[in-house]
Design a protein around this motif. Structure first.
Motif, PDB file in Angstrom:
ATOM      1  N   ASP A  74       0.824  -1.210   0.000  1.00 50.02           N
ATOM      2  CA  ASP A  74       0.000   0.000   0.000  1.00 50.02           C
ATOM      3  C   ASP A  74       0.858   1.259   0.000  1.00 50.02           C
ATOM      4  OD1 ASP A  74      -2.317  -1.501  -0.044  1.00 50.02           O
ATOM      5  OD2 ASP A  74      -2.664  -1.335   2.113  1.00 50.02           O
ATOM      6  N   TYR A  75       1.942   1.250   0.774  1.00 49.20           N
ATOM      7  CA  TYR A  75       2.830   2.406   0.809  1.00 49.20           C
ATOM      8  C   TYR A  75       3.459   2.662  -0.566  1.00 49.20           C
ATOM      9  CZ  TYR A  75       6.975   5.205   1.596  1.00 49.20           C
ATOM     10  OH  TYR A  75       7.948   6.169   1.497  1.00 49.20           O
ATOM     11  N   LEU A  76       3.930   1.620  -1.213  1.00 44.34           N
ATOM     12  CA  LEU A  76       4.570   1.793  -2.523  1.00 44.34           C
ATOM     13  C   LEU A  76       3.588   2.261  -3.591  1.00 44.34           C
ATOM     14  CD1 LEU A  76       6.974  -1.308  -2.523  1.00 44.34           C
ATOM     15  CD2 LEU A  76       7.577   1.108  -2.142  1.00 44.34           C
ATOM     16  N   ALA A  77       2.300   2.019  -3.375  1.00 43.44           N
ATOM     17  CA  ALA A  77       1.272   2.398  -4.354  1.00 43.44           C
ATOM     18  C   ALA A  77       0.522   3.682  -3.983  1.00 43.44           C
ATOM     19  CB  ALA A  77       0.268   1.260  -4.508  1.00 43.44           C
ATOM     20  N   CYS A  78       0.857   4.318  -2.873  1.00 43.27           N
ATOM     21  CA  CYS A  78       0.034   5.426  -2.367  1.00 43.27           C
ATOM     22  C   CYS A  78       0.360   6.789  -2.984  1.00 43.27           C
ATOM     23  CB  CYS A  78       0.117   5.508  -0.850  1.00 43.27           C
ATOM     24  SG  CYS A  78       1.623   6.264  -0.206  1.00 43.27           S
ATOM     25  N   SER A 123       2.789   8.798  -2.483  1.00 39.78           N
ATOM     26  CA  SER A 123       3.323   9.715  -1.465  1.00 39.78           C
ATOM     27  C   SER A 123       2.239  10.479  -0.696  1.00 39.78           C
ATOM     28  CB  SER A 123       4.318  10.696  -2.089  1.00 39.78           C
ATOM     29  OG  SER A 123       5.397  10.003  -2.663  1.00 39.78           O
ATOM     30  N   GLN A 124       1.110   9.811  -0.455  1.00 37.31           N
ATOM     31  CA  GLN A 124       0.036  10.425   0.327  1.00 37.31           C
ATOM     32  C   GLN A 124      -0.643   9.355   1.170  1.00 37.31           C
ATOM     33  OE1 GLN A 124      -3.001  12.418  -1.969  1.00 37.31           O
ATOM     34  NE2 GLN A 124      -3.498  13.750  -0.249  1.00 37.31           N
ATOM     35  N   CYS A 125      -0.835   9.648   2.448  1.00 40.47           N
ATOM     36  CA  CYS A 125      -1.480   8.691   3.334  1.00 40.47           C
ATOM     37  C   CYS A 125      -2.912   8.426   2.867  1.00 40.47           C
ATOM     38  CB  CYS A 125      -1.490   9.217   4.769  1.00 40.47           C
ATOM     39  SG  CYS A 125      -2.321   8.098   5.941  1.00 40.47           S
ATOM     40  N   PRO A 126      -3.277   7.164   2.677  1.00 40.29           N
ATOM     41  CA  PRO A 126      -4.643   6.848   2.234  1.00 40.29           C
ATOM     42  C   PRO A 126      -5.692   7.111   3.314  1.00 40.29           C
ATOM     43  CG  PRO A 126      -3.381   4.840   2.585  1.00 40.29           C
ATOM     44  CD  PRO A 126      -2.435   5.972   2.760  1.00 40.29           C
ATOM     45  N   GLU A 127      -5.266   7.269   4.561  1.00 44.25           N
ATOM     46  CA  GLU A 127      -6.206   7.507   5.656  1.00 44.25           C
ATOM     47  C   GLU A 127      -6.444   8.992   5.919  1.00 44.25           C
ATOM     48  OE1 GLU A 127      -8.958   6.553   8.489  1.00 44.25           O
ATOM     49  OE2 GLU A 127      -7.958   5.156   7.147  1.00 44.25           O
ATOM     50  N   CYS A 128      -5.362   9.769   6.080  1.00 46.34           N
ATOM     51  CA  CYS A 128      -5.520  11.187   6.470  1.00 46.34           C
ATOM     52  C   CYS A 128      -5.145  12.169   5.360  1.00 46.34           C
ATOM     53  CB  CYS A 128      -4.708  11.487   7.722  1.00 46.34           C
ATOM     54  SG  CYS A 128      -2.918  11.549   7.469  1.00 46.34           S
ATOM     55  N   ALA A 129      -4.647  11.671   4.241  1.00 50.99           N
ATOM     56  CA  ALA A 129      -4.270  12.472   3.068  1.00 50.99           C
ATOM     57  C   ALA A 129      -3.018  13.336   3.293  1.00 50.99           C
ATOM     58  CB  ALA A 129      -5.428  13.321   2.566  1.00 50.99           C
ATOM     59  N   ALA A 130      -2.282  13.105   4.379  1.00 52.92           N
ATOM     60  CA  ALA A 130      -1.022  13.827   4.588  1.00 52.92           C
ATOM     61  C   ALA A 130      -0.040  13.419   3.488  1.00 52.92           C
ATOM     62  CB  ALA A 130      -0.444  13.500   5.953  1.00 52.92           C
ATOM     63  N   TYR A 131       0.749  14.369   3.043  1.00 42.98           N
ATOM     64  CA  TYR A 131       1.731  14.089   2.000  1.00 42.98           C
ATOM     65  C   TYR A 131       3.025  13.589   2.608  1.00 42.98           C
ATOM     66  CZ  TYR A 131      -1.285  16.258  -1.424  1.00 42.98           C
ATOM     67  OH  TYR A 131      -2.348  16.541  -2.243  1.00 42.98           O
ATOM     68  N   PHE A 132       3.584  12.549   1.982  1.00 40.86           N
ATOM     69  CA  PHE A 132       4.880  12.007   2.355  1.00 40.86           C
ATOM     70  C   PHE A 132       5.928  12.555   1.395  1.00 40.86           C
ATOM     71  CE2 PHE A 132       2.303   7.933   3.327  1.00 40.86           C
ATOM     72  CZ  PHE A 132       1.899   8.413   4.559  1.00 40.86           C
TER      73      PHE A 132
END
Length: 110
Positions: free
Chosen positions: A80-84, A86-95
């Motif tokens: 899930d992280y590799l496919a996200c 660079s954005q948290c799928p839960e809170c939409a914070a950007y990585f």
């Protein structure tokens, strides 16, 4: 340090998992290292911890939760992280999208 109910080791700067090595607004993930099953903000923090058994997550274990969002505390599977994007799928914070340049330190990429 306890962050969102998870122990995160390393040279932490704040409660969103930023460390002295990576501390931009978007540096808000911690990665559970396969070798020691401990969350660290980055590979430099892990190296300085003294773990002598560094190992990356094998591809056949990418469904396991190993990435912690420092903003909301959601644990993501590696897949899930590799496919996200660079954005948290839960809170939409950007990585930090630059983290992908270091993926080989954490995950089997070949």
């Amino acid at each position: 340090m306890n962050i969102h109910g998870h122990k995160v080791a390393g040279e932490l700067v704040d409660r969103e998992t930023r460390c002295k090595h990576y501390y931009s607004k978007k540096d808000i993930i911690a990665i559970k290292f396969f070798c020691c099953q401990t969350y660290f903000p980055c590979f430099s923090c892990h190296r300085s911890s003294g773990c002598q058994n560094h190992a990356v997550w094998p591809k056949d274990r990418f469904d396991e939760k190993a990435v912690l969002c420092g903003s909301c505390g959601t644990e993501l599977s590696i897949r899930d992280y590799l496919a996200c994007h660079s954005q948290c799928p839960e809170c939409a914070a950007y990585f930090n999208p630059g983290c992908s340049l270091h993926a080989h330190y954490y995950f089997e990429m070949t």
